[in-house]
Design a protein around this motif. Structure first.
Motif, short mmCIF file in Angstrom:
data_model
loop_
_atom_site.label_atom_id
_atom_site.label_comp_id
_atom_site.label_asym_id
_atom_site.label_seq_id
_atom_site.Cartn_x
_atom_site.Cartn_y
_atom_site.Cartn_z
N LYS A 220 5.98 2.30 0.60
CA LYS A 220 4.89 3.25 0.85
C LYS A 220 4.86 4.20 -0.35
O LYS A 220 5.64 5.16 -0.42
N THR A 221 3.98 3.91 -1.28
CA THR A 221 3.95 4.65 -2.54
C THR A 221 2.58 5.24 -2.81
O THR A 221 2.15 5.32 -3.96
N ASP A 222 1.91 5.66 -1.74
CA ASP A 222 0.59 6.26 -1.93
C ASP A 222 0.67 7.70 -2.42
O ASP A 222 -0.34 8.41 -2.44
N PHE A 223 1.86 8.14 -2.83
CA PHE A 223 1.99 9.40 -3.58
C PHE A 223 1.04 9.37 -4.78
O PHE A 223 0.40 10.36 -5.11
N GLN A 224 0.97 8.21 -5.42
CA GLN A 224 0.05 8.03 -6.54
C GLN A 224 -1.14 7.22 -6.05
O GLN A 224 -1.01 6.07 -5.65
N GLY A 225 -2.31 7.83 -6.06
CA GLY A 225 -3.51 7.14 -5.62
C GLY A 225 -4.09 6.25 -6.70
O GLY A 225 -3.66 6.29 -7.86
N ASN A 226 -5.04 5.46 -6.32
CA ASN A 226 -5.76 4.63 -7.29
C ASN A 226 -6.95 5.40 -7.83
O ASN A 226 -7.67 6.07 -7.09
N GLY A 227 -7.16 5.33 -9.14
CA GLY A 227 -8.22 6.07 -9.78
C GLY A 227 -9.60 5.47 -9.55
O GLY A 227 -9.73 4.27 -9.30
N THR A 228 -10.62 6.30 -9.66
CA THR A 228 -11.99 5.84 -9.48
C THR A 228 -12.44 4.99 -10.66
O THR A 228 -13.03 3.92 -10.51
N PHE A 229 -12.15 5.46 -11.86
CA PHE A 229 -12.58 4.75 -13.07
C PHE A 229 -11.44 3.92 -13.67
O PHE A 229 -11.65 2.81 -14.13
#
Length: 336
Positions: free
Chosen positions: A275-284
Motif C-alpha cells: 500500500k504505497t499510495d503515499f505517492q500519487g500518480n501525476g496528471t501529466f
C-alpha cells in the motif's frame, strides 16, 4: 556525532537538565526520524554552537544514524520496520510543502546515484543505500513506513520470486532496500524505464529483466529465460503481475507470470502486499504525483510458498494474501 554528546558537557541526555529550554525545544523539533539531518544551532544560554547529524528514535529517546547497515539489522532481527513517531515541523500543513520537500530530496538522490551508475560504480550495497535514503526522505516530510512479515523470508535459504501488487513508484524505490538485506535481487520492469533520462542509468546498472509489454508471448519467453538464469545464480526476482500501477486491486488483471517463472526455475514464491499510495500518480507525468504524508506506506511479506502442480492453487493463495491485506488497509478490491 550524537546530539546528547554534542549538547551536554557531561554527557547528559538532551531531554534532561542542565540544557536550557531553547536547546531542548530545538532538538525535539529538528531531529527528524529516518532522515540524516545536519544543523548548526546557538542560543543565548551561553553554550557553544551545536553541529550534529542524527536520526532520532523517539521510542527510547536515543539518537543514532540510520544507514543501510542499521536498517538491515532491524529487518533481520525484528523481521520488519516501523517509522518512529516524533514531533516535526508541520510541512503537510503548507500547501504543496510535503510534495516539494519529497521531490527535492528524491531528485538529489536519483541524480547522485545516476552518476555512480554511469561510472560503473553501482553495487548491491549502493542500490540499497539509495533505497534507504528515499525511505528517510519520506519520513522527513511526515510519511511513515510499516514493513512486516519478513520472518519466513529471513529463514529461507536460496532465491525467491517475490510477487507483488503495484501502486506507485515507491514500490520500485523501497523493495530493493528491504529484499537486498537477505539476497541479491532483480526486477521485471518495462523497457521504457531503462530509457528514462537520469533514472535509466540506475535501472540499467541493476540488470533488470526488461519487457516491452507490446508482445505478451515474447515478454513471457524473455522473463522465463532471463529470470531462470538469474535464479540459477542465486538472485531473487521481483515481479509485478499487474499491467500498470493502480491504487485498487483487481485480481482479474493480476496474471500468473511470477508463478510460471518460479515453477520453471523450481524455486518458491513469496507474496508481497503493498500500500504505497503515499505517492500519487501525476496528471501529466504519472511518475510524479502529489504525496500524502497521512497515508502510511505498508509493506507486508507473506510466507514462502512452494509451487504445487501447475501452480493454480499457489496463484490463488498469492492473490488471496494480497487481496486480504488490501481490504484490511481500506483499498478497493475487485474480482476476488
Amino acid at each position: 556525532m550524537r546530539p546528547d554528546k554534542a549538547f551536554a558537557k557531561d554527557g547528559e541526555s538532551p531531554y534532561n537538565n542542565p540544557l536550557c529550554s531553547g536547546h531542548r525545544r530545538f532538538f525535539a523539533l529538528t531531529a527528524t526520524p529516518g532522515y540524516l539531518t545536519e544543523w548548526l544551532f546557538t542560543c543565548g544560554c551561553g553554550r557553544e554552537p551545536v553541529k550534529a547529524m542524527c536520526m532520532t528514535d523517539a521510542s527510547n529517546r536515543k539518537s543514532e544514524p540510520m544507514d543501510r547497515k542499521a536498517f538491515w539489522h532491524i529487518l533481520k532481527t525484528r523481521f520488519g520496520y516501523q517509522s518512529p513517531e516524533i514531533r516535526r515541523f508541520p510541512v503537510e500543513k503548507i500547501p504543496g510543502g510535503a510534495t516539494a520537500g519529497y521531490y527535492a530530496r528524491l531528485i538529489r538522490i536519483i541524480s547522485g546515484h545516476s552518476i555512480l551508475a554511469d561510472r560503473g560504480r553501482y553495487s548491491r550495497e549502493t542500490w540499497a543505500d539509495g533505497s534507504v535514503d528515499i525511505i528517510r526522505s519520506v519520513e522527513s516530510v511526515g510519511g511513515r513506513l510499516h514493513v512486516s512479515g519478513l520472518a519466513d523470508v529471513a529463514a529461507h535459504t536460496g532465491p525467491l520470486v517475490f510477487i507483488a501488487n503495484h501502486m506507485s513508484m515507491i514500490d520500485a524505490f523501497f523493495l530493493p532496500g528491504i529484499t537486498l538485506a537477505f539476497n541479491d535481487v532483480s526486477f521485471v520492469v518495462k523497457q521504457a524505464l531503462l530509457d528514462y533520462p537520469v533514472f535509466g542509468n540506475i535501472m540499467r546498472a541493476v540488470n533488470p529483466i526488461a519487457v516491452s509489454r507490446k508482445n505478451p508471448r515474447e515478454d513471457l519467453r524473455k522473463v522465463l529465460a532471463e529470470g531462470r538464469a538469474l535464479l540459477a545464480k542465486g538472485c531473487s526476482v521481483i515481479v509485478f503481475p499487474q499491467a500498470t500501477r493502480s491504487h485498487s486491486f483487481d485480481a482479474a488483471h493480476f496474471n500468473s507470470l511470477g508463478i510460471k517463472l518460479a515453477k520453471k526455475a523450481n524455486v518458491p514464491v513469496a507474496p508481497v502486499a503493498l500500500k504505497t499510495d503515499f505517492q500519487g500518480n501525476g496528471t501529466f507525468l504519472k511518475d510524479f504525483g502529489p504525496v500524502f504524508p497521512r497515508k502510511t506506506i505498508r509493506i507486508r511479506f507473506g510466507e514462502v510458498l512452494a509451487v504445487d502442480g501447475r501452480g493454480q492453487k499457489t496463484h490463488e493463495r498469492v492473490v488471496g494474501f494480497i487481496a486480504g491485506h488490501m481490504r484490511k488497509w481500506g483499498v478497493n478490491v475487485q474480482n476476488v
